[in-house]
Design a protein around this motif. Sequence first.
Motif, PDB file in Angstrom:
ATOM      1  N   SER A   1       0.833  -1.194   0.000  1.00  0.00           N
ATOM      2  CA  SER A   1       0.000   0.000   0.000  1.00  0.00           C
ATOM      3  C   SER A   1       0.875   1.254   0.000  1.00  0.00           C
ATOM      4  CB  SER A   1      -0.891  -0.004   1.249  1.00  0.00           C
ATOM      5  OG  SER A   1      -1.498   1.253   1.441  1.00  0.00           O
TER       6      SER A   1
ATOM      7  N   TYR B   1       0.120   4.057   1.546  1.00  0.00           N
ATOM      8  CA  TYR B   1       0.001   4.817   2.792  1.00  0.00           C
ATOM      9  C   TYR B   1      -0.083   3.919   4.032  1.00  0.00           C
ATOM     10  CZ  TYR B   1      -4.990   3.665   2.822  1.00  0.00           C
ATOM     11  OH  TYR B   1      -6.191   2.996   2.848  1.00  0.00           O
ATOM     12  N   ALA B   2       0.132   2.615   3.869  1.00  0.00           N
ATOM     13  CA  ALA B   2       0.007   1.691   4.990  1.00  0.00           C
ATOM     14  C   ALA B   2       0.957   0.526   4.762  1.00  0.00           C
ATOM     15  CB  ALA B   2      -1.445   1.188   5.115  1.00  0.00           C
TER      16      ALA B   2
ATOM     17  N   ALA C   1      -7.381   8.263   5.074  1.00  0.00           N
ATOM     18  CA  ALA C   1      -6.335   8.740   4.177  1.00  0.00           C
ATOM     19  C   ALA C   1      -6.986   9.350   2.945  1.00  0.00           C
ATOM     20  CB  ALA C   1      -5.434   7.583   3.775  1.00  0.00           C
TER      21      ALA C   1
ATOM     22  N   GLU D   1      -5.890   8.498  -3.600  1.00  0.00           N
ATOM     23  CA  GLU D   1      -4.585   8.654  -4.253  1.00  0.00           C
ATOM     24  C   GLU D   1      -4.627   9.710  -5.358  1.00  0.00           C
ATOM     25  OE1 GLU D   1      -0.998   5.913  -6.133  1.00  0.00           O
ATOM     26  OE2 GLU D   1      -2.880   4.976  -5.507  1.00  0.00           O
TER      27      GLU D   1
ATOM     28  N   LEU E   1       4.099   6.880   7.687  1.00  0.00           N
ATOM     29  CA  LEU E   1       2.697   6.623   7.371  1.00  0.00           C
ATOM     30  C   LEU E   1       1.805   7.802   7.757  1.00  0.00           C
ATOM     31  CD1 LEU E   1       2.381   2.855   8.348  1.00  0.00           C
ATOM     32  CD2 LEU E   1       3.071   3.892   6.175  1.00  0.00           C
ATOM     33  N   LEU E   2       2.136   8.473   8.856  1.00  0.00           N
ATOM     34  CA  LEU E   2       1.348   9.648   9.234  1.00  0.00           C
ATOM     35  C   LEU E   2       1.457  10.739   8.169  1.00  0.00           C
ATOM     36  CD1 LEU E   2       2.135   9.884  13.056  1.00  0.00           C
ATOM     37  CD2 LEU E   2      -0.093   9.382  12.018  1.00  0.00           C
TER      38      LEU E   2
ATOM     39  N   ARG F   1       2.116  10.331   4.935  1.00  0.00           N
ATOM     40  CA  ARG F   1       1.417   9.964   3.711  1.00  0.00           C
ATOM     41  C   ARG F   1      -0.098   9.938   3.920  1.00  0.00           C
ATOM     42  NH1 ARG F   1       6.124   6.914   2.976  1.00  0.00           N
ATOM     43  NH2 ARG F   1       5.278   4.824   3.243  1.00  0.00           N
ATOM     44  N   ARG F   2      -0.530   9.530   5.131  1.00  0.00           N
ATOM     45  CA  ARG F   2      -1.962   9.572   5.420  1.00  0.00           C
ATOM     46  C   ARG F   2      -2.488  11.007   5.392  1.00  0.00           C
ATOM     47  NH1 ARG F   2      -4.533   5.146   7.237  1.00  0.00           N
ATOM     48  NH2 ARG F   2      -6.135   6.504   8.064  1.00  0.00           N
TER      49      ARG F   2
ATOM     50  N   ASP G   1      -1.852  -0.082  11.388  1.00  0.00           N
ATOM     51  CA  ASP G   1      -2.559   0.733  10.400  1.00  0.00           C
ATOM     52  C   ASP G   1      -3.969   1.065  10.881  1.00  0.00           C
ATOM     53  OD1 ASP G   1      -0.388   0.614   8.678  1.00  0.00           O
ATOM     54  OD2 ASP G   1      -1.173  -1.084   7.544  1.00  0.00           O
TER      55      ASP G   1
ATOM     56  N   ALA H   1      -5.512   4.748  11.665  1.00  0.00           N
ATOM     57  CA  ALA H   1      -6.752   5.174  11.014  1.00  0.00           C
ATOM     58  C   ALA H   1      -7.817   5.570  12.020  1.00  0.00           C
ATOM     59  CB  ALA H   1      -7.285   4.059  10.117  1.00  0.00           C
TER      60      ALA H   1
END
Length: 540
Positions: free
Chosen positions: A12, A14-15, A46, A49, A95-96, A98-99, A398, A402
């Motif tokens: 993924s 973002y994850a 998130a 894309e 990840l934070l 990109r989220r 993840d 979320a």
Amino acid sequence: MTRPRHPVGEMSWYAWGDPDRATALPDSVRGLLGSVLGVTPHDVPAPAEEELRVPPGALPGAARAALAEVVGEAHLDTSDAVRVRHTGGKSTPDLLRRRAGEVSAAPDAVLRPADHAQVEAVLRVCAEQEVAVVPFGGGTSVVGGVEPLRGRFGALIALDLRRLNRLLHVDPVSRTAALQAGLRTPEAEELLAAHGFTLGHQPQSYEYATLGGYAATRSAGQSSAGRGRFDAMVLSLRAATPRGTLDLGRAPGSAAGPDLRQLLLGSEGLFGVVTEVTVRVVPVPEVQRDEAWSFPDFATGAAALRRLAQDGAGLPTVVRLSDEAETFVNAALSGAQEAPTATGGCLAVVSHEGTAEQVAARHAETARLLTAAGGSRLGEEPVAHWRHSRYTAPYLRDALLAAGVLAETLETATTWSRLEELRAEVTGALTGALATEAGPPVVTCHISHLYPEGASLYFTVVAAGGDDPLARWTAAKRAAGDAVAAHGGTVSHHHAVGADHRPWMTEEVGEVGVEMLRAVKQALDPVGVLNPGKLIPDGA
């Protein structure tokens, strides 16, 4: 030369891991968050894309043309989707960001060379054109090791090694195998199994990490107690540098000067790009015997593991001790009918592998030592649960992110005599940095890698995310890193240094040690294009 039949899929953007395996937050976890942290999970989705703002590529035309000539136009990718998937690793800060839709650091292009010669040619072009290069394997770094940091360079490429995915040679007499660095672990194991062998290296990143990444970060897996760390498995390696090729390691036990392999093992792509490794392999084990043990407290369990490491005839293949908090959390998540309290003892998981005769003898010796040290047998079921949950834990992180909950890990190692002090100090630092009016964070710890002189400590942290979870974790990480440095721990036992642990490297190796690293960097990468901003403190 042979390739795997079943390559591993994409992760993924973002994850963690396979998007099809993403999971919702279980009700059991929601209950724990409320009762332990005083946190009510809330939805933090998130972005789509297609909504991401990926900056235009900045690769100069001359550099692009020269690089395309090396790898072929089809293997120089400037699409937004591919650039986003090479925008860093899989740490919680990664990840934070990109989220939150933050992909402004995306590389300008992603190159996929076919072999060692193309890797070397790419590095030569990048040095001539002053384009930064981030070597990229599985993208599983949790310490900023593959962050596309440009430093003084105006353009940056990610060098994706996935096409270097061949088994080159197996020597069944010496029990060694030569493999290309872009092989992901399941692919490597598939190829080796056809010859009756296994690498036996199983970190939590097993499904996606590559052999080159293991070498570049000195990886340790769950079987390192019995099989050793990855760097100890490496007999020889090949690396491409902007100055040419390094072929290091001719025979086991060489005394021909300092071991130059060690300059590449753990170098995180700053000195060269590992393209091939020749590693020790072992026969696929005939028998695997698992057993869980209970100890009244962490100190008793740690003392038992020390006896195993120092007095045993040979360590189990896997041995791991959870502290009271981790034992409680894992039991609660498993739905155990009689879950212990948070102070109700510690769980150890142990596994032996090998021939039936080897396993029987080693199991008996381990049982004798652990019983004498205060352990009680619990059977196989807790180990089965641990094995089942091992590769699903990142998906749980993840789900927590979320839901607006902060979750992350960090690790270190120290001597047995300082183990409990270091554990207490790091736990205290994390608790102090992340406590809120609703209560303290959950901080758990386990030992999973043993040596006669000491052991690793691996911490997991779950806390309220707050309005700025990235800032909260940055402060907590700084407090924990300072505690590690002040109380005899290493900056990293197996996650490596990357960008995140770089601030403590001078304390780790000293001013003279930093100068040595800079000198090696200057000798192999005089322009400084390889993985800027990692490992070596400012001034590199």
